[in-house]
Write an enzyme that holds these catalytic residues in place. Structure first.
Site, mmCIF file in Angstrom:
data_model
loop_
_atom_site.group_PDB
_atom_site.id
_atom_site.type_symbol
_atom_site.label_atom_id
_atom_site.label_comp_id
_atom_site.label_asym_id
_atom_site.label_seq_id
_atom_site.Cartn_x
_atom_site.Cartn_y
_atom_site.Cartn_z
ATOM 1 N N ASP A 1 0.859 -1.177 -0.116
ATOM 2 C CA ASP A 1 -0.446 -0.061 -0.363
ATOM 3 C C ASP A 1 0.667 1.427 -0.076
ATOM 4 O O ASP A 1 2.136 1.031 0.367
ATOM 5 C CB ASP A 1 -0.921 0.169 1.102
ATOM 6 C CG ASP A 1 -2.207 0.865 1.558
ATOM 7 O OD1 ASP A 1 -3.317 -0.093 0.875
ATOM 8 O OD2 ASP A 1 -2.289 1.889 1.186
ATOM 9 N N VAL B 1 1.462 1.532 -6.246
ATOM 10 C CA VAL B 1 1.087 0.132 -8.644
ATOM 11 C C VAL B 1 1.352 0.597 -9.360
ATOM 12 O O VAL B 1 1.084 0.246 -10.511
ATOM 13 C CB VAL B 1 -0.202 -0.727 -7.461
ATOM 14 C CG1 VAL B 1 -0.501 -1.155 -6.736
ATOM 15 C CG2 VAL B 1 -1.363 0.642 -8.003
ATOM 16 N N TYR C 1 -12.585 6.813 -13.645
ATOM 17 C CA TYR C 1 -13.517 5.629 -13.202
ATOM 18 C C TYR C 1 -13.706 4.463 -13.488
ATOM 19 O O TYR C 1 -13.800 3.220 -13.979
ATOM 20 C CB TYR C 1 -13.474 6.373 -11.898
ATOM 21 C CG TYR C 1 -14.134 4.814 -11.018
ATOM 22 C CD1 TYR C 1 -13.152 4.930 -9.831
ATOM 23 C CD2 TYR C 1 -15.269 4.454 -10.545
ATOM 24 C CE1 TYR C 1 -12.732 3.583 -8.692
ATOM 25 C CE2 TYR C 1 -14.873 3.105 -9.697
ATOM 26 C CZ TYR C 1 -13.688 2.471 -8.833
ATOM 27 O OH TYR C 1 -14.313 1.655 -8.145
ATOM 28 N N LYS D 1 -12.740 0.354 -15.249
ATOM 29 C CA LYS D 1 -12.868 -0.629 -14.134
ATOM 30 C C LYS D 1 -14.027 -1.519 -15.875
ATOM 31 O O LYS D 1 -13.802 -2.364 -15.265
ATOM 32 C CB LYS D 1 -14.637 -0.258 -14.081
ATOM 33 C CG LYS D 1 -13.812 0.317 -12.059
ATOM 34 C CD LYS D 1 -12.599 -0.257 -11.652
ATOM 35 C CE LYS D 1 -12.129 0.177 -10.377
ATOM 36 N NZ LYS D 1 -11.390 -1.213 -9.309
ATOM 37 N N VAL E 1 -19.580 -0.110 -2.161
ATOM 38 C CA VAL E 1 -19.272 -0.681 -0.373
ATOM 39 C C VAL E 1 -18.670 0.538 0.704
ATOM 40 O O VAL E 1 -17.930 0.818 0.191
ATOM 41 C CB VAL E 1 -17.689 -1.885 -0.988
ATOM 42 C CG1 VAL E 1 -17.988 -2.768 0.109
ATOM 43 C CG2 VAL E 1 -18.766 -3.018 -2.122
HETATM 44 N N1 LIG Z 1 -15.920 1.137 -1.895
HETATM 45 C C1 LIG Z 1 -16.471 1.030 -3.051
HETATM 46 O O1 LIG Z 1 -17.872 1.348 -2.993
HETATM 47 C C2 LIG Z 1 -16.030 0.470 -4.332
HETATM 48 C C3 LIG Z 1 -17.265 -0.052 -5.363
HETATM 49 C C4 LIG Z 1 -16.731 -0.633 -6.538
HETATM 50 C C5 LIG Z 1 -15.108 -1.065 -6.563
HETATM 51 N N2 LIG Z 1 -13.838 -0.758 -5.557
HETATM 52 C C6 LIG Z 1 -13.026 -0.810 -6.086
HETATM 53 O O2 LIG Z 1 -12.306 -1.522 -5.409
HETATM 54 C C7 LIG Z 1 -10.587 -1.572 -4.420
HETATM 55 C C8 LIG Z 1 -10.260 -0.873 -2.844
HETATM 56 O O3 LIG Z 1 -11.303 0.139 -2.892
HETATM 57 P P1 LIG Z 1 -11.703 0.362 -0.996
HETATM 58 O O4 LIG Z 1 -13.171 1.146 -1.474
HETATM 59 O O5 LIG Z 1 -11.770 -1.023 -0.809
HETATM 60 O O6 LIG Z 1 -11.233 1.648 -0.912
HETATM 61 P P2 LIG Z 1 -10.323 1.753 0.251
HETATM 62 O O7 LIG Z 1 -9.373 3.679 0.337
HETATM 63 O O8 LIG Z 1 -10.979 1.070 1.616
HETATM 64 O O9 LIG Z 1 -8.885 1.525 0.712
HETATM 65 C C9 LIG Z 1 -8.002 1.344 -1.278
HETATM 66 C C10 LIG Z 1 -6.706 1.185 -0.708
HETATM 67 O O10 LIG Z 1 -5.629 1.233 -1.943
HETATM 68 C C11 LIG Z 1 -4.446 2.105 -1.214
HETATM 69 N N3 LIG Z 1 -3.958 2.992 -2.801
HETATM 70 C C12 LIG Z 1 -4.356 3.737 -3.087
HETATM 71 N N4 LIG Z 1 -3.657 4.169 -4.551
HETATM 72 C C13 LIG Z 1 -2.684 3.818 -3.884
HETATM 73 C C14 LIG Z 1 -1.219 2.588 -5.485
HETATM 74 N N5 LIG Z 1 -1.302 3.433 -6.327
HETATM 75 N N6 LIG Z 1 -0.561 1.832 -4.923
HETATM 76 C C15 LIG Z 1 -0.956 1.177 -4.099
HETATM 77 N N7 LIG Z 1 -1.887 1.413 -2.916
HETATM 78 C C16 LIG Z 1 -2.744 2.343 -3.049
HETATM 79 C C17 LIG Z 1 -5.639 3.317 -0.300
HETATM 80 O O11 LIG Z 1 -4.154 3.593 0.388
HETATM 81 C C18 LIG Z 1 -6.373 1.781 0.832
HETATM 82 O O12 LIG Z 1 -5.226 1.944 1.377
HETATM 83 C C19 LIG Z 1 -10.789 0.010 -5.815
HETATM 84 O O13 LIG Z 1 -10.140 -0.491 -6.578
HETATM 85 C C20 LIG Z 1 -12.644 1.047 -5.781
HETATM 86 O O14 LIG Z 1 -12.198 1.003 -7.599
HETATM 87 C C21 LIG Z 1 -14.484 -0.105 -4.477
#
Ligand SMILES: NC(=O)c1ccc[n+]([C@@H]2O[C@H](COP(=O)([O-])OP(=O)(O)OC[C@H]3O[C@@H](n4cnc5c(N)ncnc54)[C@H](O)[C@@H]3O)[C@@H](O)[C@H]2O)c1
Length: 265
Positions: free
Chosen positions: A34, A61, A152, A156, A185
C-alpha cells in the site's frame, strides 16, 4: 489450505484488507502492499490478531519498476506467491468528460488500470513457473454500465476485459484469473464520500434488489471463494457482488412501471 503467500495491493484498507483477513487462514503468509504506511501497520496488527502472519511493503502500484522490485523481494523474503489480489484503487466524483480535471483523470487510470497491469506483470511470472495460483482483480458496477465517472468507469470496464485476457494468457500455466465487481461498499473510501456529500447513502441502500448495505467482508467472501479450490473450474469471470444493483436498476426503469408499485391489488 492453499499454501504459499497471499499478496494484496491496497491491503491497508477496505476491500483489500477484508480480502487479506478472509484468506489469511488458507495461506502461510500475507504480504500487504500500500502507499499508506500507517495504514499498513494497523492492517498488519489486525491480521496478526486474526492469527495470521503479515508482512507489509510500502509501494505505489502505478510505478511499474517499483512493483517488479517488490515482487522480487516478496518472493525471496516472504515466500512463493500463491494468490494475488489487486485491490489498490482510488475513487472519483461525478464529472463530465469536458470538465473533468485531467490530472485526476490520469491518476485514476494510472492507479486503477495501469496499476493492475503493472502488478500482474510483476507477480505473475514466478507464479507461471510454479504453474499454480489464482489472481483476483477488482472491477465494479462501473465495469458493466455507464456512470458519470469519466475516468473511473471506463477504467473499470477495461479491467473486465483485462481479466478475461489474463485468464486466457495465464490459464495456459494453470493460473485462474477472476474479478469481483462490487456495488457501493461501505469502505473508508466510500464513507468519506458519503460524509463529504459526494454520495447519497439513501440511494446506495435502496438501489439493489436486496435491501442492504454492502460491507468489505461481502466482497472478500466471494474473492476467497474464487481463489479456493472450490472454484477450480472458474476463470475469466467478473462476479457482480452488488446485492442485485445491476438487475434492479434496469428493472425499475421499465417504461410500464414496476408491477407491485402500479397494481393497487
Ligand atoms: N468502495 C466501493 O464502493 C467500491 C466499489 C467498487 C469497487 N471498488 C474498488 O475496490 C478497490 C478498493 O477500494 P476501497 O473502497 O476498499 O478503498 P480504500 O480506500 O478503503 O482502500 C484502497 C487502498 O488502496 C490504497 N492505494 C491507493 N492508491 C494506491 C497506489 N497507487 N498504490 C498502492 N496502494 C494504493 C489506499 O491507500 C487504500 O489503503 C478499488 O479498486 C475500488 O475502485 C470500491
Amino acid at each position: 489450505m492453499l499454501d504459499g503467500v497471499l499478496v494484496v495491493t491496497g491491503g491497508a484498507s477496505g476491500i483489500g484488507l477484508a480480502c487479506a483477513k478472509a484468506m489469511v487462514a488458507a495461506h502461510d503468509q500475507v504480504a500487504l502492499i500500500d502507499v499508506n504506511e500507517d495504514g499498513l501497520a494497523a492492517a498488519a496488527a489486525q491480521i496478526d490478531e486474526a492469527g495470521g502472519a503479515a508482512s507489509t511493503f510500502v509501494g505505489d502500484v502505478a510505478d511499474a519498476d517499483a512493483m517488479v522490485a517488490l515482487a522480487t523481494r516478496i518472493e525471496s523474503e516472504v515466500g512463493p506467491v500463491r494468490t494475488l489480489v489487486t485491490s489498490a484503487g482510488i475513487l472519483q466524483n461525478a464529472a463530465t468528460v469536458l470538465d473533468m480535471d485531467l490530472d485526476e483523470y490520469a491518476r485514476v487510470w494510472d492507479v486503477n488500470y495501469h496499476g493492475t497491469v503493472y502488478t500482474v506483470r510483476a507477480f505473475a511470472p514466478a507464479m507461471t513457473e510454479r504453474a499454480r495460483g489464482a489472481i483476483i482483480t477488482i472491477g465494479s458496477i462501473n465495469s458493466y454500465g455507464a456512470l458519470p465517472l469519466p475516468a473511473y468507469c471506463p477504467g473499470k470496464t477495461a479491467i473486465l476485459r483485462l481479466t478475461q485476457i489474463l485468464a486466457v494468457e495465464l490459464g495456459r500455466f494453470g493460473i485462474r484469473v477472476n474479478g469481483v465487481a462490487p456495488g457501493y461498499v461501505l469502505t473508508p473510501a466510500l464513507k468519506a464520500r458519503i460524509e463529504s456529500g459526494d454520495r447519497n447513502a439513501d440511494m446506495i441502500r435502496g438501489a439493489g434488489a436486496v435491501d442492504m448495505f454492502l460491507y468489505p467482508e461481502n466482497i472478500a467472501d466471494v474473492a476467497a471463494f474464487l481463489c479456493s479450490d472450490k472454484a477450480a473450474a472458474v476463470s475469466g469471470t467478473m462476479m457482480p457482488v452488488d446485492a442485485g444493483w445491476e438487475a434492479a436498476t434496469l428493472y425499475r426503469n421499465y417504461a410500464g412501471g414496476v408491477p407491485w408499485d402500479t397494481d393497487a391489488s
